[in-house]
Every structure is written in structure tokens, then in C-alpha cells.
Design a protein around this motif. Structure first.
Motif, PDB file in Angstrom:
ATOM      1  N   LEU A   1       0.841  -1.190   0.000  1.00 14.04           N
ATOM      2  CA  LEU A   1       0.000   0.000   0.000  1.00 14.04           C
ATOM      3  C   LEU A   1       0.881   1.247   0.000  1.00 14.04           C
ATOM      4  CD1 LEU A   1      -2.593  -1.024   2.750  1.00 14.04           C
ATOM      5  CD2 LEU A   1      -2.808  -1.298   0.267  1.00 14.04           C
ATOM      6  N   PHE A   2       0.477   2.229  -0.790  1.00 13.13           N
ATOM      7  CA  PHE A   2       1.127   3.530  -0.787  1.00 13.13           C
ATOM      8  C   PHE A   2       0.147   4.533  -0.196  1.00 13.13           C
ATOM      9  CE2 PHE A   2       3.259   1.097  -4.053  1.00 13.13           C
ATOM     10  CZ  PHE A   2       4.590   1.354  -3.794  1.00 13.13           C
ATOM     11  N   PHE A   3       0.588   5.249   0.826  1.00 13.52           N
ATOM     12  CA  PHE A   3      -0.279   6.161   1.573  1.00 13.52           C
ATOM     13  C   PHE A   3       0.169   7.599   1.336  1.00 13.52           C
ATOM     14  CE2 PHE A   3      -3.372   6.259   5.136  1.00 13.52           C
ATOM     15  CZ  PHE A   3      -3.353   7.618   5.404  1.00 13.52           C
ATOM     16  N   SER A   4      -0.773   8.449   0.911  1.00 15.61           N
ATOM     17  CA  SER A   4      -0.491   9.864   0.656  1.00 15.61           C
ATOM     18  C   SER A   4      -1.156  10.710   1.739  1.00 15.61           C
ATOM     19  CB  SER A   4      -1.018  10.257  -0.728  1.00 15.61           C
ATOM     20  OG  SER A   4      -0.766  11.622  -1.001  1.00 15.61           O
ATOM     21  N   HIS A   5      -0.354  11.470   2.470  1.00 15.49           N
ATOM     22  CA  HIS A   5      -0.888  12.281   3.561  1.00 15.49           C
ATOM     23  C   HIS A   5      -1.581  13.544   3.038  1.00 15.49           C
ATOM     24  CE1 HIS A   5       2.211  15.438   3.271  1.00 15.49           C
ATOM     25  NE2 HIS A   5       3.142  14.479   3.228  1.00 15.49           N
ATOM     26  N   GLY A   6      -2.319  14.205   3.921  1.00 15.49           N
ATOM     27  CA  GLY A   6      -3.052  15.403   3.547  1.00 15.49           C
ATOM     28  C   GLY A   6      -2.167  16.632   3.454  1.00 15.49           C
ATOM     29  N   PHE A   7      -2.744  17.726   2.954  1.00 13.43           N
ATOM     30  CA  PHE A   7      -2.033  18.996   2.827  1.00 13.43           C
ATOM     31  C   PHE A   7      -1.564  19.468   4.208  1.00 13.43           C
ATOM     32  CE2 PHE A   7      -2.114  23.697   2.764  1.00 13.43           C
ATOM     33  CZ  PHE A   7      -1.138  23.913   1.806  1.00 13.43           C
ATOM     34  N   GLY A   8      -0.267  19.716   4.331  1.00 14.46           N
ATOM     35  CA  GLY A   8       0.288  20.133   5.603  1.00 14.46           C
ATOM     36  C   GLY A   8       0.427  19.020   6.614  1.00 14.46           C
ATOM     37  N   GLY A   9       0.121  17.792   6.202  1.00  9.78           N
ATOM     38  CA  GLY A   9       0.218  16.648   7.101  1.00  9.78           C
ATOM     39  C   GLY A   9       1.633  16.108   7.172  1.00  9.78           C
ATOM     40  N   CYS A  10       1.737  14.851   7.503  1.00 15.31           N
ATOM     41  CA  CYS A  10       3.056  14.248   7.690  1.00 15.31           C
ATOM     42  C   CYS A  10       2.997  12.779   7.314  1.00 15.31           C
ATOM     43  CB  CYS A  10       3.473  14.405   9.158  1.00 15.31           C
ATOM     44  SG  CYS A  10       5.232  14.103   9.458  1.00 15.31           S
ATOM     45  N   GLU A  11       4.104  12.266   6.861  1.00 13.48           N
ATOM     46  CA  GLU A  11       4.141  10.865   6.434  1.00 13.48           C
ATOM     47  C   GLU A  11       3.930   9.895   7.595  1.00 13.48           C
ATOM     48  OE1 GLU A  11       8.382  11.808   7.604  1.00 13.48           O
ATOM     49  OE2 GLU A  11       6.725  12.861   6.621  1.00 13.48           O
ATOM     50  N   THR A  12       4.101  10.366   8.823  1.00 10.07           N
ATOM     51  CA  THR A  12       3.923   9.501   9.983  1.00 10.07           C
ATOM     52  C   THR A  12       2.511   9.580  10.556  1.00 10.07           C
ATOM     53  OG1 THR A  12       4.779  11.264  11.408  1.00 10.07           O
ATOM     54  CG2 THR A  12       6.353   9.599  10.618  1.00 10.07           C
ATOM     55  N   GLY A  13       1.631  10.398   9.979  1.00 11.48           N
ATOM     56  CA  GLY A  13       0.278  10.542  10.492  1.00 11.48           C
ATOM     57  C   GLY A  13      -0.603   9.349  10.161  1.00 11.48           C
ATOM     58  N   SER A  14      -1.817   9.357  10.721  1.00 16.44           N
ATOM     59  CA  SER A  14      -2.775   8.254  10.541  1.00 16.44           C
ATOM     60  C   SER A  14      -2.144   6.919  10.911  1.00 16.44           C
ATOM     61  CB  SER A  14      -3.305   8.209   9.096  1.00 16.44           C
ATOM     62  OG  SER A  14      -3.926   9.423   8.729  1.00 16.44           O
ATOM     63  N   SER A  15      -1.292   6.936  11.922  1.00 13.00           N
ATOM     64  CA  SER A  15      -0.562   5.712  12.274  1.00 13.00           C
ATOM     65  C   SER A  15      -1.491   4.627  12.803  1.00 13.00           C
ATOM     66  CB  SER A  15       0.536   6.017  13.292  1.00 13.00           C
ATOM     67  OG  SER A  15      -0.005   6.514  14.493  1.00 13.00           O
ATOM     68  N   PHE A  16      -2.627   5.011  13.395  1.00 16.56           N
ATOM     69  CA  PHE A  16      -3.559   3.994  13.889  1.00 16.56           C
ATOM     70  C   PHE A  16      -4.027   3.087  12.752  1.00 16.56           C
ATOM     71  CE2 PHE A  16      -6.624   6.897  12.105  1.00 16.56           C
ATOM     72  CZ  PHE A  16      -7.719   6.123  11.761  1.00 16.56           C
ATOM     73  N   LEU A  17      -4.249   3.679  11.571  1.00 17.95           N
ATOM     74  CA  LEU A  17      -4.704   2.904  10.418  1.00 17.95           C
ATOM     75  C   LEU A  17      -3.557   2.129   9.801  1.00 17.95           C
ATOM     76  CD1 LEU A  17      -6.798   2.082   8.329  1.00 17.95           C
ATOM     77  CD2 LEU A  17      -6.430   4.280   7.175  1.00 17.95           C
ATOM     78  N   LYS A  18      -2.421   2.753   9.671  1.00 14.19           N
ATOM     79  CA  LYS A  18      -1.263   2.069   9.082  1.00 14.19           C
ATOM     80  C   LYS A  18      -0.817   0.903   9.959  1.00 14.19           C
ATOM     81  CE  LYS A  18       0.213   6.388   6.944  1.00 14.19           C
ATOM     82  NZ  LYS A  18       1.046   7.582   7.144  1.00 14.19           N
ATOM     83  N   ASP A  19      -0.857   1.094  11.276  1.00 13.28           N
ATOM     84  CA  ASP A  19      -0.526  -0.018  12.181  1.00 13.28           C
ATOM     85  C   ASP A  19      -1.464  -1.200  11.963  1.00 13.28           C
ATOM     86  OD1 ASP A  19       1.546   1.331  13.424  1.00 13.28           O
ATOM     87  OD2 ASP A  19       0.340   2.013  15.114  1.00 13.28           O
ATOM     88  N   ALA A  20      -2.759  -0.904  11.834  1.00 11.26           N
ATOM     89  CA  ALA A  20      -3.743  -1.970  11.646  1.00 11.26           C
ATOM     90  C   ALA A  20      -3.560  -2.674  10.315  1.00 11.26           C
ATOM     91  CB  ALA A  20      -5.160  -1.399  11.756  1.00 11.26           C
ATOM     92  N   LEU A  21      -3.240  -1.907   9.282  1.00  9.19           N
ATOM     93  CA  LEU A  21      -3.007  -2.505   7.966  1.00  9.19           C
ATOM     94  C   LEU A  21      -1.755  -3.383   7.977  1.00  9.19           C
ATOM     95  CD1 LEU A  21      -3.891   0.592   5.761  1.00  9.19           C
ATOM     96  CD2 LEU A  21      -5.273  -1.474   6.061  1.00  9.19           C
ATOM     97  N   ALA A  22      -0.714  -2.927   8.660  1.00  8.18           N
ATOM     98  CA  ALA A  22       0.502  -3.737   8.766  1.00  8.18           C
ATOM     99  C   ALA A  22       0.233  -5.016   9.546  1.00  8.18           C
ATOM    100  CB  ALA A  22       1.613  -2.930   9.425  1.00  8.18           C
ATOM    101  N   ALA A  23      -0.572  -4.922  10.598  1.00 12.26           N
ATOM    102  CA  ALA A  23      -0.916  -6.111  11.370  1.00 12.26           C
ATOM    103  C   ALA A  23      -1.710  -7.105  10.531  1.00 12.26           C
ATOM    104  CB  ALA A  23      -1.713  -5.712  12.613  1.00 12.26           C
TER     105      ALA A  23
ATOM    106  N   VAL B   1      -1.283  -4.184  -5.350  1.00 13.59           N
ATOM    107  CA  VAL B   1      -0.930  -2.844  -4.874  1.00 13.59           C
ATOM    108  C   VAL B   1      -2.202  -2.041  -4.654  1.00 13.59           C
ATOM    109  CG1 VAL B   1       0.220  -0.664  -5.481  1.00 13.59           C
ATOM    110  CG2 VAL B   1       1.296  -2.860  -6.060  1.00 13.59           C
ATOM    111  N   GLY B   2      -2.233  -1.258  -3.588  1.00 14.06           N
ATOM    112  CA  GLY B   2      -3.345  -0.359  -3.324  1.00 14.06           C
ATOM    113  C   GLY B   2      -2.849   1.039  -3.022  1.00 14.06           C
ATOM    114  N   TYR B   3      -3.657   2.038  -3.376  1.00 12.53           N
ATOM    115  CA  TYR B   3      -3.374   3.428  -3.047  1.00 12.53           C
ATOM    116  C   TYR B   3      -4.339   3.877  -1.955  1.00 12.53           C
ATOM    117  CZ  TYR B   3      -0.669   4.071  -7.414  1.00 12.53           C
ATOM    118  OH  TYR B   3       0.248   3.997  -8.430  1.00 12.53           O
ATOM    119  N   VAL B   4      -3.803   4.562  -0.949  1.00 10.03           N
ATOM    120  CA  VAL B   4      -4.610   5.089   0.149  1.00 10.03           C
ATOM    121  C   VAL B   4      -4.222   6.547   0.349  1.00 10.03           C
ATOM    122  CG1 VAL B   4      -5.324   4.781   2.553  1.00 10.03           C
ATOM    123  CG2 VAL B   4      -4.503   2.800   1.235  1.00 10.03           C
ATOM    124  N   GLY B   5      -5.207   7.423   0.543  1.00  8.01           N
ATOM    125  CA  GLY B   5      -4.873   8.820   0.779  1.00  8.01           C
ATOM    126  C   GLY B   5      -5.967   9.551   1.515  1.00  8.01           C
TER     127      GLY B   5
END
Length: 283
Positions: free
Chosen positions: A47-69, A136-140
Motif C-alpha cells: 500500500l502507498f499512503f499519501s498524507h493530507g495537505f500540511g500533514g506528515c508521512e507519519t500521520g494516521s498511524s492507527f490505520l497504518k498499524d492496523a493494515l501492517a498487522a 498494490v493499493g493506493y490510500v490517501g
């Protein structure tokens, strides 16, 4: 239009939590990586994750953690407009309130980040043997939703990498595609997520002739009760369990190719509305 800008900017306050496995440099980009777990030696979906305007690549970690699990590897590049780290947040290239002025040149650097990181992973012996580039999936989220919708056909000039099977658009800024009539060009299944308190964005997804109506099937729409634009950040947890449940159900169905689960097609207690059209599954 002012409500759109306020929504996009408000999210930056809660977008900077960090819980990634590690940070790497790929194709000259800083990329946060969440390593898929429980997949053994078999190549894992990506999965490739695109953060929001002014956001950060480490944000939305609750979702990314769950997807990795769940076994997905998640790669999130830092875009030039990020508001984290030493680089100051940029002004939008074109005002959000002027979607008709947006074109495939607007924030194309974000698309280039995703494509460059994808290519670098395929060329890396360390990563390539562990990743399944046919799944492959895109998430943003927010402007990241704009980014992944553009790569999924919203802006045909952006091109796309091979193996992309689905796009998950979380409260996406999609008005430029509606203005230019390009939502019908999406070439993979899409799930839109929104919130009843996400006043600046979700109405453009849910209204007649909006994002959901304009996208081709298969498509899904889930609107969470009380969710604001910041619901997909790490600071507001009310809808997190629902966001994770629908995201996993959608990605398992279309990226992994598993049969649709009841979780994908039914409304949980925290859901205000759910819609779907699965009549034209594309492979």
C-alpha cells in the motif's frame, strides 16, 4: 469554499503522531514504512499512503498499524507540502476554493513521489523479494485522496504503476475531478470514506452527481456518524475502529482478491450511511 480550506488546515494539527516501523530514503524521498506482519516468507501486498495537505508521512498511524498487522506493507512518502519536520508548509499551488483552476499540473509532484517510491522499491533487492507488486493499493486522506484518485485515473496524464488494484479515498478533496468531469475515468475499485461532521469535504462526495455518483463501479461509500475531517488522524479516536474495519474489508476484497465479507457490505453502529455498487468488478 472557506469550509474546505478550514477542514484541510485543521487536520494538520493532529496529523503528526509517529508510530512507523522505520524511516528510509527511497528515490531521494523520506518515506515512513510499516512492515507487514504475519505473512511469513511469501511476498506481501503493498500500500502507498499519501498524507493530507500540511500533514506528515507519519500521520494516521492507527490505520497504518492496523493494515501492517493485517499483513500489508505500507509506504508513506513525505510530500513537499508537509507541515512536519524542518520544511515549512507551503501554500496550496492553486486555492482549494477554485477547483476549476486545478489541472493535471496541480500537485503533480505528489503523484511523482508515489511513482518514484514504487519504482525504487521494485529496483531494491532488499524490498522487492518481500513485496508482491501485483497486489498494490493506493490510500490517501484529504489532499492525499486527491493524489491517489488522480493516480487511479482522475488525471490520466499522471500515469500509474502496474499492479494497482484499488484506491481508498479518505475524506478526499475531489472537486477538481468533478469540475473537469474525470471521475468516470477511474480504472480500479474505489472506496470513499466521509463523516457527517466533515462539512467541507464529504458533501462533495455524497451529493447527487458528486464523487460517489460519478465514479464507475465497483465503488463503495461509508459515512461515519460525527466524524470530522480530522477523524482519520491519530488524535480523534471516535471512529477509528470503524475506519479500520471498512478499510481492511475493502482492501482485502480488491487488493488481495478475497471474497467480499459481510463487514464490507453492512453498516456498523457508528455508520450514518453506506452505499455500494459491485456490479462491474474489474480485473
Amino acid at each position: 469554499m472557506r469550509s474546505i480550506l478550514l477542514a484541510l488546515l485543521a487536520f494538520t494539527v493532529s496529523a503528526r503522531a509517529a508510530a512507523q516501523d522505520h524511516i528510509v530514503s527511497l528515490a531521494g524521498r523520506r518515506v515512513a514504512v510499516w512492515e507487514g506482519r504475519g505473512t511469513g516468507s511469501a511476498p506481501a501486498p503493498v500500500l502507498f499512503f499519501s498524507h493530507g495537505f500540511g500533514g506528515c508521512e507519519t500521520g494516521s498511524s492507527f490505520l497504518k498499524d492496523a493494515l501492517a498487522a493485517r499483513g500489508y506493507w505500507v509506504f508513506a512518502p513525505r510530500h513537499a507540502d508537509a507541515g512536519c519536520g524542518a520544511r515549512p508548509m507551503e501554500r496550496p499551488e492553486v486555492p482549494f476554493g477554485r477547483p476549476a483552476r486545478w489541472s493535471d499540473a496541480t500537485f503533480v509532484s505528489r503523484a511523482n513521489d508515489i511513482l518514484a517510491v514504487h519504482g525504487a522499491l521494485q529496483a531494491s533487492p532488499a524490498f522487492a523479494r518481500r513485496l508482491d507488486f501485483s497486489r498494490v493499493g493506493y490510500v490517501g486522506h484529504s489532499l492525499g485522496g486527491y493524489t491517489v484518485l488522480g493516480l487511479a485515473g482522475g488525471w490520466s496524464a499522471w500515469g500509474h504503476a502496474s499492479g494497482v488494484r484499488a484506491v481508498l479515498a479518505l475524506s478526499p478533496y475531489l472537486e477538481p475531478f468533478l469540475e473537469h468531469g474525470t471521475m468516470s475515468q477511474l480504472f480500479v475499485p474505489v472506496m470513499f470514506q466521509g463523516g457527517t461532521a466533515d462539512d467541507g469535504i464529504t458533501p462533495h462526495v455524497t451529493r447527487p452527481g458528486g464523487g460517489y455518483d460519478s465514479a464507475p463501479a465497483p465503488k463503495h461509500l461509508v459515512v461515519f456518524t460525527g466524524a470530522t475531517h480530522g477523524a482519520w488522524g491519530d488524535g480523534r479516536r471516535r471512529s477509528h475502529d470503524d475506519i479500520v474495519a471498512y478499510s481492511i474489508a475493502f482492501l482485502d476484497r480488491y487488493v488481495r482478491g478475497q471474497p467480499a465479507s459481510s463487514a464490507l457490505l453492512s453498516a456498523r453502529p457508528g455508520v450514518a450511511s453506506i452505499r455500494f455498487d459491485t456490479t462491474a468488478v474489474r480485473r
